[in-house]
Design an enzyme around this catalytic site. Structure first.
Site, PDB file in Angstrom:
ATOM      1  N   SER A 119       0.777  -1.265   0.034  1.00 47.92           N
ATOM      2  CA  SER A 119       0.020   0.331  -0.098  1.00 47.92           C
ATOM      3  C   SER A 119       0.561   1.474   0.238  1.00 47.92           C
ATOM      4  O   SER A 119      -0.263   2.008  -0.316  1.00 47.92           O
ATOM      5  CB  SER A 119      -0.540   0.171   1.215  1.00 47.92           C
ATOM      6  OG  SER A 119      -1.396  -1.242   2.098  1.00 47.92           O
ATOM      7  N   HIS A 140      -1.778  -2.607  -7.000  1.00 52.68           N
ATOM      8  CA  HIS A 140      -1.664  -2.433  -5.382  1.00 52.68           C
ATOM      9  C   HIS A 140      -3.389  -2.410  -5.704  1.00 52.68           C
ATOM     10  O   HIS A 140      -4.163  -1.609  -6.807  1.00 52.68           O
ATOM     11  CB  HIS A 140      -1.721  -0.897  -5.264  1.00 52.68           C
ATOM     12  CG  HIS A 140      -2.141  -0.587  -4.386  1.00 52.68           C
ATOM     13  ND1 HIS A 140      -2.302   0.410  -3.997  1.00 52.68           N
ATOM     14  CD2 HIS A 140      -2.927  -1.761  -3.010  1.00 52.68           C
ATOM     15  CE1 HIS A 140      -3.468   0.802  -2.644  1.00 52.68           C
ATOM     16  NE2 HIS A 140      -2.873  -0.757  -2.006  1.00 52.68           N
ATOM     17  N   GLU A 152      -3.901   0.122  -8.961  1.00 50.42           N
ATOM     18  CA  GLU A 152      -2.567   1.305  -9.266  1.00 50.42           C
ATOM     19  C   GLU A 152      -1.647  -0.172  -9.975  1.00 50.42           C
ATOM     20  O   GLU A 152      -0.795  -0.862  -9.266  1.00 50.42           O
ATOM     21  CB  GLU A 152      -2.336   2.206  -8.227  1.00 50.42           C
ATOM     22  CG  GLU A 152      -3.329   2.851  -7.289  1.00 50.42           C
ATOM     23  CD  GLU A 152      -2.869   3.553  -6.565  1.00 50.42           C
ATOM     24  OE1 GLU A 152      -3.008   4.666  -6.564  1.00 50.42           O
ATOM     25  OE2 GLU A 152      -2.361   3.007  -5.557  1.00 50.42           O
ATOM     26  N   ASN A 190      -4.082   6.822  -1.753  1.00 53.10           N
ATOM     27  CA  ASN A 190      -3.392   6.228  -0.519  1.00 53.10           C
ATOM     28  C   ASN A 190      -2.843   7.854   0.035  1.00 53.10           C
ATOM     29  O   ASN A 190      -3.040   7.960   1.039  1.00 53.10           O
ATOM     30  CB  ASN A 190      -2.319   5.366  -0.200  1.00 53.10           C
ATOM     31  CG  ASN A 190      -3.271   3.849   0.092  1.00 53.10           C
ATOM     32  OD1 ASN A 190      -4.867   3.652   0.217  1.00 53.10           O
ATOM     33  ND2 ASN A 190      -2.433   3.252   0.382  1.00 53.10           N
TER      34      ASN A 190
HETATM   35  N1  CAA Z   1     -15.764  -8.631  -0.154  1.00 52.64           N
HETATM   36  C1  CAA Z   1     -16.896  -8.835  -1.438  1.00 52.64           C
HETATM   37  N2  CAA Z   1     -17.765  -8.174  -1.191  1.00 52.64           N
HETATM   38  C2  CAA Z   1     -18.755  -7.368  -1.159  1.00 52.64           C
HETATM   39  C3  CAA Z   1     -17.763  -6.949   0.274  1.00 52.64           C
HETATM   40  C4  CAA Z   1     -16.668  -7.389   0.663  1.00 52.64           C
HETATM   41  N3  CAA Z   1     -15.742  -7.127   2.036  1.00 52.64           N
HETATM   42  N4  CAA Z   1     -18.600  -5.786   1.211  1.00 52.64           N
HETATM   43  C5  CAA Z   1     -19.560  -5.347  -0.404  1.00 52.64           C
HETATM   44  N5  CAA Z   1     -19.369  -6.307  -1.272  1.00 52.64           N
HETATM   45  C6  CAA Z   1     -20.320  -6.301  -2.311  1.00 52.64           C
HETATM   46  C7  CAA Z   1     -21.618  -6.470  -1.626  1.00 52.64           C
HETATM   47  O1  CAA Z   1     -21.829  -8.198  -2.252  1.00 52.64           O
HETATM   48  C8  CAA Z   1     -21.838  -6.067  -2.864  1.00 52.64           C
HETATM   49  O2  CAA Z   1     -22.864  -6.392  -4.163  1.00 52.64           O
HETATM   50  P1  CAA Z   1     -23.292  -6.895  -5.194  1.00 52.64           P
HETATM   51  O3  CAA Z   1     -23.246  -5.699  -5.828  1.00 52.64           O
HETATM   52  O4  CAA Z   1     -22.785  -7.413  -6.280  1.00 52.64           O
HETATM   53  O5  CAA Z   1     -24.526  -7.387  -4.549  1.00 52.64           O
HETATM   54  C9  CAA Z   1     -22.098  -4.821  -3.871  1.00 52.64           C
HETATM   55  O6  CAA Z   1     -20.187  -4.891  -2.494  1.00 52.64           O
HETATM   56  C10 CAA Z   1     -22.697  -3.375  -2.414  1.00 52.64           C
HETATM   57  O7  CAA Z   1     -22.436  -3.997  -0.868  1.00 52.64           O
HETATM   58  P2  CAA Z   1     -23.639  -3.253   0.192  1.00 52.64           P
HETATM   59  O8  CAA Z   1     -24.996  -3.439  -0.580  1.00 52.64           O
HETATM   60  O9  CAA Z   1     -23.446  -4.739   1.168  1.00 52.64           O
HETATM   61  O10 CAA Z   1     -23.005  -2.202   0.803  1.00 52.64           O
HETATM   62  P3  CAA Z   1     -22.358  -0.812   0.491  1.00 52.64           P
HETATM   63  O11 CAA Z   1     -23.448  -0.056  -1.112  1.00 52.64           O
HETATM   64  O12 CAA Z   1     -22.342  -0.329   1.238  1.00 52.64           O
HETATM   65  O13 CAA Z   1     -21.203  -0.823  -0.470  1.00 52.64           O
HETATM   66  C11 CAA Z   1     -18.350  -0.414  -0.127  1.00 52.64           C
HETATM   67  C12 CAA Z   1     -19.784  -1.616   0.344  1.00 52.64           C
HETATM   68  C13 CAA Z   1     -18.390  -0.980  -1.211  1.00 52.64           C
HETATM   69  C14 CAA Z   1     -17.639  -0.928   0.954  1.00 52.64           C
HETATM   70  C15 CAA Z   1     -18.704   0.755  -0.198  1.00 52.64           C
HETATM   71  O14 CAA Z   1     -19.317   1.049   0.958  1.00 52.64           O
HETATM   72  C16 CAA Z   1     -17.263   1.266  -0.486  1.00 52.64           C
HETATM   73  O15 CAA Z   1     -17.446   1.553  -2.148  1.00 52.64           O
HETATM   74  N6  CAA Z   1     -16.509   2.067   1.043  1.00 52.64           N
HETATM   75  C17 CAA Z   1     -15.342   3.227   0.297  1.00 52.64           C
HETATM   76  C18 CAA Z   1     -14.112   1.501   0.232  1.00 52.64           C
HETATM   77  C19 CAA Z   1     -12.923   2.032   0.113  1.00 52.64           C
HETATM   78  O16 CAA Z   1     -12.826   3.334   0.263  1.00 52.64           O
HETATM   79  N7  CAA Z   1     -12.171   1.380   0.121  1.00 52.64           N
HETATM   80  C20 CAA Z   1     -10.997   1.910  -0.414  1.00 52.64           C
HETATM   81  C21 CAA Z   1      -9.824   1.706   1.024  1.00 52.64           C
HETATM   82  S1  CAA Z   1      -8.291   1.795   0.525  1.00 52.64           S
HETATM   83  C22 CAA Z   1      -7.051   0.500   0.588  1.00 52.64           C
HETATM   84  O17 CAA Z   1      -8.183  -0.044   0.259  1.00 52.64           O
HETATM   85  C23 CAA Z   1      -5.772   0.502  -0.582  1.00 52.64           C
HETATM   86  C24 CAA Z   1      -5.064   0.911   1.074  1.00 52.64           C
HETATM   87  O18 CAA Z   1      -4.120   0.390   0.492  1.00 52.64           O
HETATM   88  C25 CAA Z   1      -5.741   1.163   2.451  1.00 52.64           C
END
Ligand code: CAA
Length: 522
Positions: A119, A140, A152, A190
């Protein structure tokens, strides 16, 4: 080189998600973990995620069986001898990653690509541990890996162009959007996300606002899918801490120095969802990030008459909202009323106008962050009764509300504008184009609009004003508008740049907002 057979080393949350992405795209996956316990926990994460897709009708039983059948658990790195590409997804410790790369040299084919999902660590420093640094690259993914569409692709001065091309094509085959970047701490996403999350943790620990208000300010006030504290829990506080430490070493300054609260919670083992608790508790359904703050039963009735004090011409919209709800509005502070509202801007400043009106204890500041979210601000002498009446007023207007400290930026602006500033500074540095920045944040972090588009919509002039007030209020250079942002404001330019070689060479290139489409504009 077509990549068909891949290895994943490390099967935690991210590793299992990445293995799922590969297997869903038809690749053969060998998943390796240090011991059999970790291996079966990782396989269970993968199986659980696919099982959820079946129960939601997104996968058939047949597809499920085929995907699972493509993932082979491997007990040792020796099982990766036939892989075209191996990605390591082990904890963010340089020595551990370098050790794994050295071991992979012994077992992998000489032409195999070795990718790292780091990351934040330097891909160059990781690659230098390999006997084939030209075949080492950053790939990434974002959490949750099966959902977030960004990858990325991080190249170093050592990377062979053919490795970069092969990984870029692979990312596309996985259904992801690759953004190519060079090796700089935090890459694009990030480096923009973590300082903002860190700031949110600091606002919480200094009592600036509550956990729920901080998260609601972001979901309801900015429209992001999760509040920053809920997102820290999703990423993991330990992971976030290590990314911030790397950013702090590379860039320095208050934006990157980890908030002590992050370290304390990590020391306490409250690292977020994966440990069952972080800023929120995860006993099952809890997700955090959204709460009806002022829906409680004990709320007093809404005020019958409100005195509205105009501060810097902010009150017109508010006056019509209050009147439309059937509440009397008076502008005369001497006229009896149940509540005094000081209509403030994002710069704040309740006490001055409230004292001038001679009714400081009855005064509450109110800023409409959006048409559906109000920021409520008490002065040091505001009474509890006045605050309760203001909450009742907000509920009557059908708005949601967050309470903020009376500081420049209030809550929404304090979380939003410094991040927009960082995004423009990244473009100004020539590290990424504005299109890359917006793609990274929409596809990697689920932003409905990227920061550059958000800035264009909020108005560069407003952003510069709020940032200057924050800079003056805190004396922290991290809040000063970046030179490019100031130029945009002075020239009346849109920050939304055309994605072209010219834009890459000249970050000041611009066009009208209508010419640009963000993937998820609203
Ligand atoms: N694993 C697999 N699928 C998942 C999941 C998981 N942990 N969480 C949610 N999903 C899927 C669901 O199954 C659903 O799929 P379908 O549409 O096909 O049914 C879809 O994602 C949407 O899920 P929900 O309806 O339950 O929930 P939501 O609409 O609130 O979305 C979310 C959840 C996708 C996490 C959304 O809140 C989001 O985009 N959040 C931001 C996440 C983010 O910023 N991620 C980056 C973090 S930084 C990083 O990762 C980099 C690093 O190096 C630190």
């Amino acid at each position: 080189m077509e990549i068909r057979d891949v290895g994943v080393v490390g099967l935690g949350t991210m590793g299992a998600g990445i293995a799922e992405v590969f297997a869903r795209a038809g690749l053969t996956v060998t998943a390796v973990e240090a011991d059999s316990g970790a291996l079966s926990r990782g396989m269970a994460i993968l199986d659980g995620s696919l099982g959820r897709a079946v129960s939601r009708g997104k996968l058939t039983e047949d597809e499920y069986a085929q995907i699972v059948g493509r993932v082979r658990p491997g007990a040792a790195l020796g099982s990766l001898a036939g892989a075209d590409l191996v990605i390591e997804v082990v904890p963010e410790r340089l020595a551990v990653k370098r050790q794994i790369l050295a071991e992979l040299d012994q077992v992998c084919r000489p032409d195999a690509i070795i990718a790292t999902n780091t990351s934040s660590l330097s891909v160059t420093a990781i690659a230098a541990a390999s006997a084939r640094p030209g075949r080492v690259i950053g790939m990434h993914f974002f959490n949750p890996a099966p959902v977030m569409r960004l990858v990325e692709v991080v190249t170093t001065v050592l990377t062979e162009p053919s490795a970069g091309q092969a990984v870029t094509e692979l990312a596309r085959r996985l259904g992801k959007t690759p953004v190519q970047v060079t090796d700089r701490a935090g890459f694009v996403a990030n480096a923009l996300l973590l300082p903002y999350l860190n700031h949110a943790a600091r606002l919480l620990e200094t009592g600036y606002a509550t956990r729920d208000d901080i998260d609601l300010a972001v979901t309801a006030g900015i429209g992001l899918p999760m509040g920053p504290l809920a997102l820290l829990d999703l990423i993991g506080l330990d992971t976030s801490l290590s990314v911030l430490e790397v950013l702090d070493r590379e860039f320095g300054g208050t934006r990157y120095t980890p908030a002590p609260l992050l370290r304390r919670l990590t020391d306490a083992g409250r690292v977020g969802r994966k440990s069952g608790a972080g800023f929120y508790e995860y006993s099952g359904a809890a997700t955090g990030g959204d709460s009806a703050v002022f829906d409680n039963e004990d709320q007093p009735p809404p005020p019958g008459t409100v005195t509205l004090i105009d501060h810097q011409d902010r009150s017109a919209e508010l006056a019509s909202l209050i009147a439309a709800a059937g509440i009397n509005v008076t502008r005369n502070p001497a006229h009896p009323s149940d509540l005094v509202i000081v209509a403030i801007g994002p710069e704040g400043g309740v006490i001055g106008p409230a004292t001038a009106a001679g009714r400081a204890a009855e005064s509450v500041g109110l800023h409409l962050a959006t048409l559906s979210l109000a920021e409520l601000v008490a002065s040091p002498v505001t009474s509890a009764r006045a605050l309760a009446a203001a909450r009742a007023l907000i509920a009557r207007l059908g708005l949601r509300a967050v309470r903020s400290a009376d500081r420049p930026g209030l809550l929404v602006g304090a979380l939003l504008y410094p991040q927009l500033r960082d995004a423009v500074a990244m473009v100004g540095d020539g590290y990424a184009t504005s299109a890359d920045v917006d793609t990274a944040m929409t596809l990697g972090c689920g932003y409905p609009r990227g920061p550059i588009r958000l800035l264009a919509d909020a108005g560069v002039g407003t952003a510069v004003e709020v940032l200057r007030a924050m800079h003056a209020g805190y004396g922290d250079p991290a809040f000063a508008p970046s030179p490019l942002m100031t130029q945009y404001a002075q020239g009346g330019l849109s920050p939304v740049a055309r994605e072209s070689p010219a834009a890459r060479e000249s970050p000041a290139g611009h066009e009208s907002p209508a010419g640009h489409e963000t993937p998820a504009g609203r």
